[in-house]
Motif scaffolding. Structure first.
Motif, PDB file in Angstrom:
ATOM      1  N   HIS A  15       0.087   3.259  -3.150  1.00 38.54           N
ATOM      2  CA  HIS A  15      -1.385   3.338  -3.149  1.00 38.54           C
ATOM      3  C   HIS A  15      -1.984   2.737  -4.415  1.00 38.54           C
ATOM      4  CE1 HIS A  15      -5.215   5.079  -1.623  1.00 38.54           C
ATOM      5  NE2 HIS A  15      -4.559   5.160  -0.476  1.00 38.54           N
ATOM      6  N   ASP A  24      -6.230   3.157   6.275  1.00 36.26           N
ATOM      7  CA  ASP A  24      -5.223   2.497   5.435  1.00 36.26           C
ATOM      8  C   ASP A  24      -3.856   3.195   5.506  1.00 36.26           C
ATOM      9  OD1 ASP A  24      -6.620   4.589   4.000  1.00 36.26           O
ATOM     10  OD2 ASP A  24      -5.668   3.893   2.144  1.00 36.26           O
ATOM     11  N   HIS A  25      -3.688   4.075   6.523  1.00 41.22           N
ATOM     12  CA  HIS A  25      -2.390   4.747   6.721  1.00 41.22           C
ATOM     13  C   HIS A  25      -1.924   4.699   8.179  1.00 41.22           C
ATOM     14  CE1 HIS A  25      -2.319   6.331   2.593  1.00 41.22           C
ATOM     15  NE2 HIS A  25      -3.613   6.109   2.734  1.00 41.22           N
ATOM     16  N   HIS A  73       0.836  -1.203   0.000  1.00 40.28           N
ATOM     17  CA  HIS A  73       0.000   0.000   0.000  1.00 40.28           C
ATOM     18  C   HIS A  73       0.876   1.261   0.000  1.00 40.28           C
ATOM     19  CE1 HIS A  73      -3.868   1.762  -0.119  1.00 40.28           C
ATOM     20  NE2 HIS A  73      -3.801   2.333   1.069  1.00 40.28           N
ATOM     21  N   HIS A 109      -1.829  11.058   7.071  1.00 43.84           N
ATOM     22  CA  HIS A 109      -3.204  11.428   7.418  1.00 43.84           C
ATOM     23  C   HIS A 109      -3.852  10.285   8.181  1.00 43.84           C
ATOM     24  CE1 HIS A 109      -3.771   9.272   3.644  1.00 43.84           C
ATOM     25  NE2 HIS A 109      -5.082   9.240   3.800  1.00 43.84           N
ATOM     26  N   ASP A 169      -1.489  10.497   0.480  1.00 36.34           N
ATOM     27  CA  ASP A 169      -2.589  10.484  -0.489  1.00 36.34           C
ATOM     28  C   ASP A 169      -2.819  11.907  -0.966  1.00 36.34           C
ATOM     29  OD1 ASP A 169      -2.914   7.821   0.095  1.00 36.34           O
ATOM     30  OD2 ASP A 169      -4.961   7.998   0.871  1.00 36.34           O
TER      31      ASP A 169
HETATM   32 MN    MN Z   1      -5.359   5.965   1.444  1.00 33.81          MN
END
Ligand code: MN
Ligand code: NI
Length: 226
Positions: A190, A53-54, A8, A49, A140
């Motif tokens: 990503h 997913d981070h 990711h 952020h 992102d």
């Molecule tokens: Mn993301």
């Protein structure tokens, strides 16, 4: 410096004897099953952020390593309220000299809330100006004219950019971003983790090659030396 990909948007970078980790999202990632987060070393964890997913594995890895979490105030306070007090809050535009090099927090065009909906501050990226290495981790983001400001101040050797589209820039905007950044080597992130962000690797590589920009799409658990 050594760069290792954990899937990711998560990378580990070893630079000047320090281990930096970015946006850890590993244990829920089906593609990253082979990674044991207990084996990950991190002196610093940079978080762009507050989206799931981070940040998913950030607290556990931080606790295992006594890492310093570097992020916006809202995210470092979230870490503190979850029992991890070793943090360094920043905000967009700010610069700090760490023991491995200088970091500036820069703008990202995205959103940022925690999984429970609470406010996560503004999404951000980071520029690293270290001895022998200058690079940008965008987090992102959409393509933004602000990237031209980074090229005015820094001579980037390489940059981490998202290119999976749907939630961030797509490949074509990432090529344009590379030009705004005046950067000839991009490490993609990503992409492929979820059906919404699956990309065709050869199409992506060709789009960059057409503009004489090198695109590196790492395999999970793959490491490169830069
Ligand atoms: Mn993301
Ligand atoms: Ni996000």
């Amino acid at each position: 410096m050594n760069i290792k990909y954990f899937g990711h948007s998560c990378f580990a970078i070893e630079i000047n004897g320090m281990n930096l980790l970015f946006d850890p999202f590993i244990t829920p990632n089906e593609l990253a099953k082979e990674i044991d987060i207990k084996s990950i070393k991190a002196d610093y964890i940079f978080i762009s952020h507050a989206h799931q997913d981070h940040i998913y594995d950030a607290l556990e890895i931080a606790k295992n390593n006594d890492s310093t979490i570097v992020s916006c105030w809202e995210i470092t306070e979230w870490a503190v309220s979850n029992g991890h007090t070793k943090t360094h809050p920043m905000n967009i535009g700010g610069t700090w000299e760490f023991d491995f090099g200088i970091v500036q927090m820069v703008n990202a065009v995205h959103s940022s809330s925690f999984p429970d909906g609470s406010y996560g501050g503004n999404p951000a990226g980071f520029v690293f100006n270290c001895p022998n290495h200058c690079f940008y981790y965008s987090g992102d983001t959409a393509l933004t004219m602000d990237m031209k400001l980074i090229a005015e101040r820094y001579n980037l050797n390489f940059a981490f950019l998202p290119l999976g589209s749907n939630f961030t820039m797509d490949v074509y905007d990432a090529v344009k971003a590379s030009k705004f950044l005046n950067c000839k080597h991009i490490i993609g992130m990503h992409f492929d983790t979820f059906p919404y962000i699956k990309i065709n690797h050869s199409t992506a590589e060709q789009a960059f090659e057409n503009e004489n920009i090198k695109l590196t799409l790492l395999h999970i658990n793959e490491a490169i030396e830069i």
